[in-house]
Design a protein around this motif. Structure first.
Motif: not given
Length: 311
Positions: A89-110
């Motif tokens: 739980a202490s590590r999850l926010p960093t990974t989730l935010l990273l995945v959300v940012m990268a996923g949004t960029l991937t889909v929109v740019a792609g």
């Protein structure tokens, strides 16, 4: 929907057994990590194995672990001596935010690059194809170190490590890692979008719409893109779920305190409870994402069937 949820639970059950059992087939023994730095005696080994339940039969340990999983209890970390759920739980926010940012960029740019490539044959299309072929061939760790050197060390536009303090600072620290994570995957979405859009542009319904005087953005949005969205959405779901796996390399390279770096540390230290919990979380992300995509596809294209019935 009930059948799909049941299938998801069955898949998770089988995956949990494989994940739990596979680690005990790996070479080495977690007891060696627990007693490192101490004088090794048979009594000490027996005491540690009893303390952590390693002396009990495999199926008994698996049953207890599976029962605790439903209450959020994944056991105790062998290395950090903390509850695994609290540690994750202490590590999850960093990974989730990273995945959300990268996923949004991937889909929109792609989608944007794929659409441009499909709609502009010739030099633009060839440039996008060649660029995506090169980008897709680059391993994530090569991209990570290249971006670190160029944008972090040389240009000093972004920090090279750490996660920042405030939310805004945290997001700023994750910009370069998210771009790195999305870089190669954007090429994949671009190619899928290009192929799907090109297929729809030569279809009969688009020709009929053009004959009725529909053109420009209206033609693309209502008759081309909407019908091309099915393979794009399917591939995007798989890519976004896969970001949890790819994030390990990026988190280690950029010194981020997320689930990916925790998994790498736990594998190195044979911290079985943490490895099992994170691996099962990744499996859940894949299965859940695919289930959500299956529910969304009939809303986009009514011709798609779920459960043998047209929606």
């Amino acid at each position: 929907m009930a059948r799909r949820i049941g299938a998801m639970l069955a898949t998770l059950f089988v995956a949990s057994f494989v994940v739990y059992g596979a680690l005990y087939l790996a070479p080495g023994d977690p007891v060696s990590t627990l007693i490192s730095g101490n004088v090794v005696t048979p009594e000490l080994i027996a005491s540690v194995r009893e303390q952590y339940g390693l002396d009990r039969p495999f199926l008994v340990r698996y049953g207890e672990w599976l029962g605790g999983m439903f209450t959020g209890d994944f056991g105790q970390s062998l290395r950090f001596q903390q509850d695994v759920s609290a540690l994750m739980a202490s590590r999850l926010p960093t990974t989730l935010l990273l995945v959300v940012m990268a996923g949004t960029l991937t889909v929109v740019a792609g989608i944007a690059l794929g659409s441009i490539s499909a709609l502009r044959p010739g030099p633009v299309d060839r440039t996008v194809l060649n660029a995506t072929s090169f980008v897709a061939a680059l391993p994530v760790f090569v991209t990570a170190f290249a971006f670190l050197f160029i944008f972090g060390v040389k240009l000093r536009w972004f920090p090279v490590s750490g996660g920042g303090d405030s939310l805004g600072d945290h997001i700023f620290h994750l910009i370069l890692p998210s771009v790195t994570l999305a870089f190669a995957l954007t090429a994949l979405i671009t190619r899928v979008t290009r192929a799907s859009v090109k297929e729809q542009m030569v279809s009969e319904h688009v020709a009929v719409a053009e004959g009725r005087g529909v053109s420009g953005l209206k033609l693309y949005s209502r008759h081309v893109f909407r019908n091309a969205l099915t393979p794009i959405l399917t591939q995007s779901g798989i890519v976004i779920a896969g970001l949890l796996v790819s994030s390990q390399i990026v988190e280690v390279a950029f010194g981020l305190d997320g689930l990916g770096s925790l998994l790498v540390q736990s594998v190195q230290n044979m911290d079985f409870p943490v490895v099992q919990a994170i691996t099962l979380l990744v499996v859940f992300a894949y299965v859940f994402t695919n289930m959500v995509i299956d529910f969304l596809l009939p809303l986009i294209d009514p011709r798609i069937q779920i459960g043998g019935r047209s929606q």
